[in-house]
Design a protein around this motif. Structure first.
Motif, PDB file in Angstrom:
ATOM      1  N   SER A   1     -42.280 -25.446  14.308  1.00 46.55           N
ATOM      2  CA  SER A   1     -43.671 -25.785  14.605  1.00 46.55           C
ATOM      3  C   SER A   1     -44.062 -27.031  13.814  1.00 46.55           C
ATOM      4  O   SER A   1     -43.353 -27.451  12.899  1.00 46.55           O
ATOM      5  CB  SER A   1     -44.589 -24.622  14.214  1.00 46.55           C
ATOM      6  OG  SER A   1     -44.567 -24.438  12.816  1.00 46.55           O
ATOM      7  N   GLN A   2     -45.193 -27.586  14.163  1.00 40.34           N
ATOM      8  CA  GLN A   2     -45.716 -28.748  13.435  1.00 40.34           C
ATOM      9  C   GLN A   2     -46.058 -28.373  11.991  1.00 40.34           C
ATOM     10  O   GLN A   2     -45.869 -29.156  11.081  1.00 40.34           O
ATOM     11  CB  GLN A   2     -46.945 -29.307  14.160  1.00 40.34           C
ATOM     12  CG  GLN A   2     -47.461 -30.602  13.585  1.00 40.34           C
ATOM     13  CD  GLN A   2     -46.449 -31.743  13.696  1.00 40.34           C
ATOM     14  OE1 GLN A   2     -45.633 -31.793  14.603  1.00 40.34           O
ATOM     15  NE2 GLN A   2     -46.498 -32.652  12.747  1.00 40.34           N
ATOM     16  N   LYS A   3     -46.539 -27.146  11.809  1.00 44.09           N
ATOM     17  CA  LYS A   3     -46.887 -26.668  10.466  1.00 44.09           C
ATOM     18  C   LYS A   3     -45.647 -26.606   9.575  1.00 44.09           C
ATOM     19  O   LYS A   3     -45.683 -27.020   8.417  1.00 44.09           O
ATOM     20  CB  LYS A   3     -47.549 -25.293  10.569  1.00 44.09           C
ATOM     21  CG  LYS A   3     -48.034 -24.740   9.265  1.00 44.09           C
ATOM     22  CD  LYS A   3     -48.699 -23.392   9.453  1.00 44.09           C
ATOM     23  CE  LYS A   3     -49.131 -22.827   8.112  1.00 44.09           C
ATOM     24  NZ  LYS A   3     -49.696 -21.489   8.235  1.00 44.09           N
TER      25      LYS A   3
ATOM     26  N   GLU B   1     -36.254 -35.866  13.581  1.00 42.46           N
ATOM     27  CA  GLU B   1     -36.870 -37.190  13.693  1.00 42.46           C
ATOM     28  C   GLU B   1     -35.816 -38.258  13.426  1.00 42.46           C
ATOM     29  O   GLU B   1     -34.844 -38.014  12.707  1.00 42.46           O
ATOM     30  CB  GLU B   1     -38.005 -37.347  12.678  1.00 42.46           C
ATOM     31  CG  GLU B   1     -39.191 -36.459  12.937  1.00 42.46           C
ATOM     32  CD  GLU B   1     -40.303 -36.650  11.908  1.00 42.46           C
ATOM     33  OE1 GLU B   1     -41.370 -36.079  12.133  1.00 42.46           O
ATOM     34  OE2 GLU B   1     -40.103 -37.348  10.896  1.00 42.46           O
TER      35      GLU B   1
ATOM     36  N   ALA C   1     -42.900 -28.360  10.010  1.00 40.82           N
ATOM     37  CA  ALA C   1     -42.469 -29.746   9.802  1.00 40.82           C
ATOM     38  C   ALA C   1     -43.265 -30.387   8.669  1.00 40.82           C
ATOM     39  O   ALA C   1     -42.694 -31.057   7.798  1.00 40.82           O
ATOM     40  CB  ALA C   1     -42.624 -30.557  11.088  1.00 40.82           C
ATOM     41  N   GLU C   2     -44.578 -30.185   8.658  1.00 42.00           N
ATOM     42  CA  GLU C   2     -45.414 -30.762   7.600  1.00 42.00           C
ATOM     43  C   GLU C   2     -45.124 -30.123   6.241  1.00 42.00           C
ATOM     44  O   GLU C   2     -45.120 -30.804   5.221  1.00 42.00           O
ATOM     45  CB  GLU C   2     -46.889 -30.648   7.955  1.00 42.00           C
ATOM     46  CG  GLU C   2     -47.354 -31.672   8.954  1.00 42.00           C
ATOM     47  CD  GLU C   2     -46.984 -33.100   8.552  1.00 42.00           C
ATOM     48  OE1 GLU C   2     -47.313 -33.530   7.427  1.00 42.00           O
ATOM     49  OE2 GLU C   2     -46.358 -33.788   9.373  1.00 42.00           O
TER      50      GLU C   2
ATOM     51  N   ARG D   1     -41.829 -31.657   5.149  1.00 44.98           N
ATOM     52  CA  ARG D   1     -42.046 -33.067   4.805  1.00 44.98           C
ATOM     53  C   ARG D   1     -42.712 -33.184   3.424  1.00 44.98           C
ATOM     54  O   ARG D   1     -42.297 -33.972   2.581  1.00 44.98           O
ATOM     55  CB  ARG D   1     -42.921 -33.754   5.853  1.00 44.98           C
ATOM     56  CG  ARG D   1     -43.136 -35.237   5.620  1.00 44.98           C
ATOM     57  CD  ARG D   1     -44.088 -35.877   6.609  1.00 44.98           C
ATOM     58  NE  ARG D   1     -44.013 -35.410   7.969  1.00 44.98           N
ATOM     59  CZ  ARG D   1     -43.116 -35.825   8.874  1.00 44.98           C
ATOM     60  NH1 ARG D   1     -42.212 -36.710   8.534  1.00 44.98           N
ATOM     61  NH2 ARG D   1     -43.133 -35.343  10.108  1.00 44.98           N
TER      62      ARG D   1
END
Length: 178
Positions: A127-129, A113, A131-132, A135
């Motif tokens: 994956s988005q998982k 990002e 990344a979260e 984060r």
């Protein structure tokens, strides 16, 4: 000589984006394992290492990575630098606490990002998982670091500790902290 992390061989520690999610001595909720177990009770955690080694490591432009935990140490050293820049104009502990809380409310970018300070240091999330998860871990570790940093950046009487705040002027690895 650069100070490296002592968390060289952490077996069984989850990873996200190539970064170990090391245990923290923390009461802040998040994905980091809590190190209040008997095994970790008397050990330092990565936040203690980052604060302890900050004033030595901030002078280096290159950092030879010897373990995945060194990547986290680099990130925390940069974050401490950013936090000290925010504390630079704060003359009391109350003002400093407010500035640190505002820093904690900012969006935490992850690798891949815009705004992430070290592209290429960590792998991009698969994956988005992931990344979260990363984060949330970075958010938790930043909050914990901020709280502990306030206790060294300000004296018990609430006045700034010039021996810490003087390091706000330093650039770590030639990265400008905003």
């Amino acid at each position: 000589m650069v100070h490296h992390s002592s968390f060289v061989d952490e077996e069984g520690v989850r990873k996200a984006c190539g970064c170990p999610l090391l245990p923290l001595k923390s009461h802040i909720k998040g994905p980091a394992p809590v190190s209040d177990q008997v095994f970790y009770a008397d050990r330092t955690d990565i936040v203690d290492e980052a604060i302890t080694f900050f004033r030595a490591n901030v002078f280096f432009r290159n950092f030879d990575i010897q373990s995945p935990a060194d990547k986290l140490l680099i990130y925390l050293t940069f974050y401490i630098n950013v936090a000290l820049k925010r504390l630079e104009g704060c003359r009391t502990l109350a003002e400093g606490t407010k500035a640190i809380i505002n820093l904690g409310l900012e969006k935490v970018p992850v690798p891949g990002e815009s705004g992430f300070p070290f592209p290429g240091l960590f792998a991009d999330p698969q994956s988005q998982k992931e990344a979260e998860l990363f984060r949330n871990y970075l958010k938790q570790i930043r909050e914990e670091t901020s709280g502990r940093l306030l206790s060294v950046a300000y004296r018990p009487n609430g006045t700034p500790n010039k021996w810490w705040l003087a390091f706000a002027k330093r650039k770590f690895m030639n990265v400008v902290a905003l």
